[in-house]
Structures are given as structure tokens and as C-alpha cells.
Write a protein that holds these residues in place. Sequence first.
Motif, short mmCIF file in Angstrom:
data_model
loop_
_atom_site.label_atom_id
_atom_site.label_comp_id
_atom_site.label_asym_id
_atom_site.label_seq_id
_atom_site.Cartn_x
_atom_site.Cartn_y
_atom_site.Cartn_z
N LYS A 1 0.80 -1.21 0.00
CA LYS A 1 0.00 0.00 0.00
C LYS A 1 0.84 1.27 0.00
O LYS A 1 0.36 2.34 -0.35
N ASN B 1 4.92 -0.57 3.26
CA ASN B 1 3.73 -0.43 4.11
C ASN B 1 4.02 0.28 5.42
O ASN B 1 3.31 0.08 6.41
N ASN C 1 6.42 6.68 3.56
CA ASN C 1 5.04 6.20 3.43
C ASN C 1 4.37 6.77 2.19
O ASN C 1 3.28 7.33 2.26
#
Length: 208
Positions: A38, A66, A201
Motif C-alpha cells: 500500500k 507499508n 510512506n
Amino acid sequence: MSTISFAQTTLSSQDRKESKDVSETKTLFKGGSSPKIKSFGLSFSPIVQFGQLGPQQGGILALHLNNKWEIGASVLGSMRHRNEFYSNDLRQNFSALSLAYTPNANKLVHLSFPLMIGVIRYQDETMLATMPGPGGRFDNFYWRNGRNAFGLQPGINAELNVHKYIRLFAGANYRLAIGNDELPELSGFSGQVGLKVGFFNHKVNNKK
């Protein structure tokens, strides 16, 4: 007859779907509503380490997945002294695969669990004795012809999110040396401080 025909159509559709799922190649990076990866990031971490192994310095280049997992390459080596006199610490260099798990990276202060797996190269005292002059001690010759041992270094760090792109960390670890050329001086407890600089991130595009 209609009921039987509807049931056969439903089963046929289900069989085609299952067949497609079985034949579809599974990938780590996958789009859609629920991708396995993600987010990702990349960071560099300069490190200073001190303890039973003597003062050491180095760095880690790591890929973040992630916002929890890290995988990268690292190196830690004994600090050079400012003069020709060396301490009793055995000079060594640790080149390793670096792994880490950070369960709550978004918290202001959080824990990280690093692990380094690699090779420890250290100086050969008998070879140093045959090298001409005190200047020879500064040569990298013994790194190319030194002895090796397998090394494991698990640890625990406390991290502080100073900025979106900067994390400060400090912690403790234990290095274990294994192999025929293993010496007691290659294993021991150490403390370390360091800085992670990078992006951690970055969201993956979920569009199909």
C-alpha cells in the motif's frame, strides 16, 4: 426446468471465476481495492555505535514497505583513530543485509526491531606485525586479506518522528559472531544512535 437452468448457469460462472483465480499470477505489487503493497519509501541512516565492540560508525540504505517493513544494505566499521596509536579494540568491519519491523511508525515515539545478517571482516594481528612502519597500520591491505566470520545483530530501537522525512533513533543490540575464524572480541553488546532521512510512506496508486 428454469430452476435447473439457473443453477447450472450459476455453477458454470463460479467454475469460470475459480479457474481464473487459479490461473491468475499472484504478484507482490498489485493494484485494485486491496493491494498487498500500500505504500513504500526509501531512506538512508547514518549510525554511530559504541560498547563492547568499540566505537563504530556506518550507515543503512533501506527500502520501506507499508510503513512497517524495511529491507536494505548496511555497513558498520571501527572508527579510525586520529593518531598512529590504536586502542585495544579489535578493528572490524560488518557488511550486512539489514531488516527491520516497525509496528506503529505513525506514532510520535515508537519501537523498531532491526536485524543485521552478514559478514564480519577483522584485522589479522600476525599480518599487521609484518607490515613495514607505523604507517602500514593505516593501509587497507588487511581488509582485503583479513579474516571473516558470519555475524548476526538483532536489536531494539526507540524512534522519534522529528519531521515527515526525518526520524531520530537510539537503541541497543547484540552482535553474535559464528564461524571458524570467530573471536570473542567480535561478539558483544552495543548501543547506537542514528538518523533516518528519506520518505517512508508514499502511497501506491490503487487504480486498476
